[in-house]
Design an enzyme around this catalytic site. Sequence first.
Site, mmCIF file in Angstrom:
data_model
loop_
_atom_site.group_PDB
_atom_site.id
_atom_site.type_symbol
_atom_site.label_atom_id
_atom_site.label_comp_id
_atom_site.label_asym_id
_atom_site.label_seq_id
_atom_site.Cartn_x
_atom_site.Cartn_y
_atom_site.Cartn_z
ATOM 1 N NE ARG A 36 -4.332 -1.370 1.832
ATOM 2 C CZ ARG A 36 -5.305 -1.640 2.688
ATOM 3 N NH1 ARG A 36 -5.111 -1.449 3.973
ATOM 4 N NH2 ARG A 36 -6.462 -2.074 2.265
ATOM 5 C CE LYS A 197 -14.204 -8.273 9.378
ATOM 6 N NZ LYS A 197 -13.414 -7.760 8.276
ATOM 7 N N GLY A 350 -7.567 -8.151 2.031
ATOM 8 C CA GLY A 350 -6.246 -8.532 2.525
ATOM 9 C C GLY A 350 -5.952 -10.020 2.448
ATOM 10 N N GLY A 373 -13.040 -3.747 0.873
ATOM 11 C CA GLY A 373 -14.427 -3.303 1.019
ATOM 12 C C GLY A 373 -14.785 -2.278 -0.041
HETATM 13 P P1 AMP Z 1 -13.293 -11.243 6.171
HETATM 14 O O1 AMP Z 1 -12.513 -10.187 6.892
HETATM 15 O O2 AMP Z 1 -14.753 -11.118 6.272
HETATM 16 O O3 AMP Z 1 -12.846 -11.372 4.720
HETATM 17 O O4 AMP Z 1 -12.933 -12.621 6.881
HETATM 18 C C1 AMP Z 1 -11.662 -13.195 6.828
HETATM 19 C C2 AMP Z 1 -11.517 -14.213 7.915
HETATM 20 O O5 AMP Z 1 -12.540 -15.190 7.770
HETATM 21 C C3 AMP Z 1 -10.216 -14.963 7.905
HETATM 22 O O6 AMP Z 1 -9.465 -14.605 9.025
HETATM 23 C C4 AMP Z 1 -10.635 -16.435 7.965
HETATM 24 O O7 AMP Z 1 -9.905 -17.204 8.881
HETATM 25 C C5 AMP Z 1 -12.077 -16.357 8.410
HETATM 26 N N1 AMP Z 1 -12.857 -17.516 7.974
HETATM 27 C C6 AMP Z 1 -12.962 -18.005 6.727
HETATM 28 N N2 AMP Z 1 -13.706 -19.100 6.712
HETATM 29 C C7 AMP Z 1 -14.064 -19.367 7.986
HETATM 30 C C8 AMP Z 1 -14.826 -20.394 8.622
HETATM 31 N N3 AMP Z 1 -15.375 -21.374 7.917
HETATM 32 N N4 AMP Z 1 -15.012 -20.294 9.957
HETATM 33 C C9 AMP Z 1 -14.464 -19.302 10.674
HETATM 34 N N5 AMP Z 1 -13.734 -18.306 10.128
HETATM 35 C C10 AMP Z 1 -13.536 -18.340 8.814
#
Ligand code: AMP
Length: 393
Positions: A36, A197, A350, A373
């Site tokens: 970045r 999320k 990321g 995002g």
């Molecule tokens: P986000 O910031 O929404 O893109 O989420 C990313 C995070 O989602 C990463 O740290 C992953 O470890 C977590 N993640 C992905 N799949 C799963 C899952 N099945 N259960 C729990 N956490 C997850």
Amino acid sequence: MKRTVEDIDIFEKRVLLRVDFNVPLDNSGNILDPSRILAELPTIKYLLSKNAKVIICSHLGRPKGEFNQQLSMVNIAKYLIKLLNCKIRFSPEAIGDKVKKLIDEMNFGEVLVLENIRFYKEEEENSPLFASKLAELADVYVNDAFGTAHRKHASTYEVAKLLPNAVGFLMGKEINTIVSVLDNPQRPFVAIIGGAKISDKLNIIHNLIKKCDTILIGGAMSYTFLKAQGVDIGKSVYEESCIESAKNILEDAKQIGTKVLLPIDHICASLFSPNAQAVKVKQCAIQDNLQGLDIGPKTIKMYKNEIKSANTIIWNGPMGVFEFANFAKGTYEIAKCVAKNKGKTIVGGGDSISAINKLKLNQKIYHISTGGGASLKLIAGECLPGVDVIADK
Ligand code: AMP
């Protein structure tokens, strides 16, 4: 078209440059991935070539309005010294008389890095008073923080109303590239959405079903969708408050004729731990004692088939807990398949970028976005306040 740094007078001006230097750091404050910062150099160098006083403002991490030494911008200022051929100063404050004095004292063609803007709670509150204090520091405002363009904060939104403004080169490049790919996307257009999320991404997915031909859902968010369909998901992570919206999305997608694919098998564990043993679950439903942590081999195959035949792809979010070696395969297989695709591929977020970088596939991606995002919102046709507030050409 938004006004760019090339469209306004910045010669020997004090320029407040909002950047997104929210880079990953280790415990000693070393920068783990400077992408970045490197992406910002063209704008900084251009401002310096116009003999401007460049006042750099960024957030770093989530200090929630409080000072946190680990998240000080002083480390970023030190890193910039290695990259730029001019004097770089650091201000331990982001507003106030001491900063004004530092700016008065600096010469034209120099850089001042302000302290982490999120050490001030007024930043995320989009406080007009705080924005006016920021505006007092400069003659011109340039927003180049694409990664934060979807946030309505004092330094990304409110301050722009108070000064002649423009976007920087990075913001311009991100918007032009993404908009040009998506204006008239080559079909099939496939979106791959993962991560955890779901509440952040539901609206976006709802908008995407109107634009894409196929959406592949992975990561923790797939369990909210599966639960919405009445499938047993065991102990998997899901968001109860999002079930209704997930149902609506699936219903609307069916009516529009957009395919939304969900995992048909899983790699599970009985506990959430880096050392957890991987358990293959060969069907859609998951037993009560297990939680889904990655997509299974049948799902990988199904998703790869869609990716192979796509001509436009966007990918945001991992397919599983890829930080744990036993649950990383889904994300890495998808990364490899996206990189092989010869169409227009855009990767943001990321974790997806980190998977691409780890496999050294970054040269094979058409556009790696510095904003996860923000790029998703732009793709979904939602507004980016940090861009909208900038004057048109
Ligand atoms: P986000 O910031 O929404 O893109 O989420 C990313 C995070 O989602 C990463 O740290 C992953 O470890 C977590 N993640 C992905 N799949 C799963 C899952 N099945 N259960 C729990 N956490 C997850």
